[in-house]
Design a protein around this motif. Sequence first.
Motif, PDB file in Angstrom:
ATOM      1  N   GLY A 302      13.383 -28.322   0.969  1.00 55.31           N
ATOM      2  CA  GLY A 302      14.573 -28.876   0.361  1.00 55.31           C
ATOM      3  C   GLY A 302      14.656 -28.617  -1.115  1.00 55.31           C
ATOM      4  N   ASP A 377      -0.232 -39.237   6.563  1.00 53.71           N
ATOM      5  CA  ASP A 377      -0.050 -40.427   7.372  1.00 53.71           C
ATOM      6  C   ASP A 377      -0.874 -40.373   8.638  1.00 53.71           C
ATOM      7  OD1 ASP A 377       1.441 -38.543   8.611  1.00 53.71           O
ATOM      8  OD2 ASP A 377       3.196 -39.747   8.915  1.00 53.71           O
ATOM      9  N   ARG A 378      -0.969 -39.247   9.230  1.00 60.32           N
ATOM     10  CA  ARG A 378      -1.829 -39.161  10.401  1.00 60.32           C
ATOM     11  C   ARG A 378      -2.541 -37.824  10.369  1.00 60.32           C
ATOM     12  NH1 ARG A 378      -0.953 -43.280  13.848  1.00 60.32           N
ATOM     13  NH2 ARG A 378      -2.358 -42.290  15.314  1.00 60.32           N
ATOM     14  N   GLN A 383      -1.804 -32.139  11.864  1.00 59.59           N
ATOM     15  CA  GLN A 383      -0.457 -31.600  11.750  1.00 59.59           C
ATOM     16  C   GLN A 383      -0.144 -31.342  10.297  1.00 59.59           C
ATOM     17  OE1 GLN A 383       2.593 -33.658  13.839  1.00 59.59           O
ATOM     18  NE2 GLN A 383       1.196 -34.484  15.349  1.00 59.59           N
ATOM     19  N   VAL A 386       3.762 -32.375   5.555  1.00 61.24           N
ATOM     20  CA  VAL A 386       4.631 -32.332   4.394  1.00 61.24           C
ATOM     21  C   VAL A 386       5.722 -33.349   4.628  1.00 61.24           C
ATOM     22  CG1 VAL A 386       6.203 -30.923   3.039  1.00 61.24           C
ATOM     23  CG2 VAL A 386       4.169 -29.902   4.053  1.00 61.24           C
ATOM     24  N   ASP A 387       5.714 -34.316   3.852  1.00 58.60           N
ATOM     25  CA  ASP A 387       6.594 -35.429   4.196  1.00 58.60           C
ATOM     26  C   ASP A 387       7.125 -36.081   2.938  1.00 58.60           C
ATOM     27  OD1 ASP A 387       7.927 -37.273   5.604  1.00 58.60           O
ATOM     28  OD2 ASP A 387       6.204 -38.363   6.338  1.00 58.60           O
ATOM     29  N   ASP A 388       8.212 -36.697   3.084  1.00 58.78           N
ATOM     30  CA  ASP A 388       8.757 -37.497   2.012  1.00 58.78           C
ATOM     31  C   ASP A 388       8.441 -38.951   2.284  1.00 58.78           C
ATOM     32  OD1 ASP A 388      11.609 -35.409   1.967  1.00 58.78           O
ATOM     33  OD2 ASP A 388       9.968 -35.468   0.545  1.00 58.78           O
TER      34      ASP A 388
ATOM     35  N   GLN B  75      19.276 -32.488   0.832  1.00 60.35           N
ATOM     36  CA  GLN B  75      17.990 -33.128   0.634  1.00 60.35           C
ATOM     37  C   GLN B  75      17.855 -34.330   1.551  1.00 60.35           C
ATOM     38  OE1 GLN B  75      15.394 -32.303  -1.056  1.00 60.35           O
ATOM     39  NE2 GLN B  75      14.201 -34.171  -1.245  1.00 60.35           N
ATOM     40  N   ARG B  78      17.038 -33.340   5.109  1.00 56.45           N
ATOM     41  CA  ARG B  78      15.656 -32.892   5.262  1.00 56.45           C
ATOM     42  C   ARG B  78      14.727 -34.087   5.287  1.00 56.45           C
ATOM     43  NH1 ARG B  78      17.439 -27.852   2.721  1.00 56.45           N
ATOM     44  NH2 ARG B  78      17.981 -29.007   0.867  1.00 56.45           N
ATOM     45  N   GLU B  79      14.981 -35.042   4.401  1.00 54.51           N
ATOM     46  CA  GLU B  79      14.147 -36.222   4.367  1.00 54.51           C
ATOM     47  C   GLU B  79      14.283 -37.004   5.662  1.00 54.51           C
ATOM     48  OE1 GLU B  79      15.478 -38.272   0.954  1.00 54.51           O
ATOM     49  OE2 GLU B  79      14.474 -36.945  -0.475  1.00 54.51           O
ATOM     50  N   ARG B  82      12.500 -35.289   8.551  1.00 56.40           N
ATOM     51  CA  ARG B  82      11.051 -35.433   8.472  1.00 56.40           C
ATOM     52  C   ARG B  82      10.638 -36.855   8.796  1.00 56.40           C
ATOM     53  NH1 ARG B  82      11.169 -31.324   4.233  1.00 56.40           N
ATOM     54  NH2 ARG B  82      11.858 -32.827   2.706  1.00 56.40           N
ATOM     55  N   ARG B  86       8.302 -37.975  11.814  1.00 54.65           N
ATOM     56  CA  ARG B  86       7.111 -38.781  11.634  1.00 54.65           C
ATOM     57  C   ARG B  86       7.152 -40.004  12.526  1.00 54.65           C
ATOM     58  NH1 ARG B  86       7.731 -40.190   6.646  1.00 54.65           N
ATOM     59  NH2 ARG B  86       8.339 -42.346   6.969  1.00 54.65           N
ATOM     60  N   ARG B  89       6.538 -38.963  15.994  1.00 54.91           N
ATOM     61  CA  ARG B  89       5.135 -38.636  16.180  1.00 54.91           C
ATOM     62  C   ARG B  89       4.305 -39.897  16.280  1.00 54.91           C
ATOM     63  NH1 ARG B  89       4.928 -35.235  12.188  1.00 54.91           N
ATOM     64  NH2 ARG B  89       4.075 -36.631  10.641  1.00 54.91           N
ATOM     65  N   THR B  90       4.618 -40.855  15.417  1.00 59.05           N
ATOM     66  CA  THR B  90       3.898 -42.111  15.447  1.00 59.05           C
ATOM     67  C   THR B  90       4.112 -42.833  16.757  1.00 59.05           C
ATOM     68  OG1 THR B  90       4.114 -42.321  13.060  1.00 59.05           O
ATOM     69  CG2 THR B  90       3.610 -44.319  14.289  1.00 59.05           C
ATOM     70  N   LEU B  93       2.136 -41.138  19.464  1.00 60.78           N
ATOM     71  CA  LEU B  93       0.716 -41.403  19.367  1.00 60.78           C
ATOM     72  C   LEU B  93       0.394 -42.847  19.696  1.00 60.78           C
ATOM     73  CD1 LEU B  93       0.008 -39.354  16.138  1.00 60.78           C
ATOM     74  CD2 LEU B  93      -0.780 -38.810  18.434  1.00 60.78           C
TER      75      LEU B  93
END
Lengths: 442, 164
Positions: A302, A377-378, A383, A386-388, B75, B78-79, B82, B86, B89-90, B93
Amino acid sequence: MADRSVPPGPGPGSGDGRHDPTDDRIRALLADVVASAPPPPTVAEVRDQALPLAPVPAAPPGGAHRRRPPGSGRARTVRAALAYAAVVVLVLAGVRAIDGRGGERTVMPGDTLPVRYVPTDVPSGLQLTDVDLGAAPDLGPLPEVGVYERDDGARVRIAAGPPDWATRAAGLGAREALPVATTTTGPPTTGGPTTGPPTSGSPTTTTAAPGTTAAPSSTTTLLATSGSTTTTGPAPGVAGLPARPDIRAEPVRGGAGGVEVHDPTTTTVWFGHEGRLVAVDVHGLDRSGALGVVERLVPDAGGRLVPAPADGFRRVTETGAGPAGAEPPAMARLVYTAAEGRDGGPAFVVTTVRLREGVADDADLLVATAGSFGRIDRWGDRQVLVDDGLDDGATTLVSFVDPAGVLVTVLVSALGPTDDLGPYVDGLVPADERAWDRVAAE
Amino acid sequence: MIRPEETLGDADDWEAVYVAHSLRLIRLATVLVGPDDAPDLVSEAVRRAVHRPGWASVRDPGAYLVTSLVNQTRQFHRERSRRAAREERTARLASPAGYAEPAADLDVRVALEALSPQQRAVVFLTYWEDKPIPQVAHLLDVSQGTVRKQLDRAKAKLKRVLDG
């Protein structure tokens, strides 16, 4: 707000004047969406939106340390004065470090976490992570290094500059100076450590004069992947952590005039576009790894690492001082990302983006908001992370840079329910200053 | 993107500019990111815009805010993607056996999701505000050709989605 009116009129695509039913359907679609629009934020809500980390000033045209123009207003001056704190103090009870082994561990007593000055007044969500002293040669002596030790053995080095260093760096008047943790015994000497009464509110400090042995022995808890090389040979491990090849502390030496700075793992990748240059410094990885990180992140993150549009920028040169004729960068901004390491596990990559002096639109250069700080985070599932996102209350990445450009990044463990980083990035001394005692300089 | 324009006195008073354009901005933001995130997008975009070094010299601050809003959307998306990844994914898991894919959003946002932020902005300004091509181009700081192209593409995409 409810507004279901559908603007009348022929569709814009009806070039031949005939009515296109699709246009009506699009308008109806928009009517449904617009009808769901909430009230706009108030001016106060827009104005008061704040970042969890200290804001950083934009580089004014022509230099990062140009004095503010006269007539800026007392309120603005005071606000700027408050923001230009000569700070950086770090470390709390139990700094949590990710060590690449599939878990977290705490960097505990005995570990030394250097702390440096960093101006904290930056607008637009930017975090100032560097100060280009080359643009302001009149800053005078660089900060000295003070060493603090807590009763549990944890140690912190605090860069304590001359009383008016912060204000000179900020372009403010001396009378607007903020108190700094420093000595009052006069200019630094080439001898041993000097001591002196602290300024009001700051603990007693013992400072090491520039050029003494104390400064060169500073260490940085900068986690890096294996394979990084230094010009001085293998770097020592992080005190308190078992020696292992994928964890290393990069030696930080004082720079000219005081604290020498050296980050041998930094790879600089320069991007250019229409006369604008951006240098991305990648810390913590060797050259091939750094380039891989930059190449992956540039088109994807981004605009994190290069100005938007990202595809307008092309790599100019890979490493070194940049293309011929490039002016020294005026300011750097920190980007932190967590990338997958070569062994499949997560590895920290800390990057900075140096802005060519005079680049107009800092906001195009992304990041710089706390929300842009990535975090593990994990990482156990290997993995790419790359995270915000802001810190989760358990782990926070806090970065600091000293006047000579050393980047220090430390994971800060949970501070409790409030999770307030303010005292650490805005304060002049460790937040729990009463816990810090004077120690002899190294 | 900074607009190197002549100095305009009222650009310094960003609050007045914002108030004058806030309704447009929140509606456009709703089209861009949905009602839940629209206020945050507006706040962030405006805050970034007015703090840029070139703000004081912007000639058309209202258009500048629109451009900032669209740019900030990229932006934001994208945030958000992601963050969603996440969270997914959490969730996986945390409960891999019980994890269920989130149900697809079948409302009007499905149609808009087919469009890029710029296309959404073009559609909003063209169809909702009835702006002519040149004005849309000015507001979004793009060429008229880009506006026409984006409009054609957006219309084609929407037609496909709306037709099922």
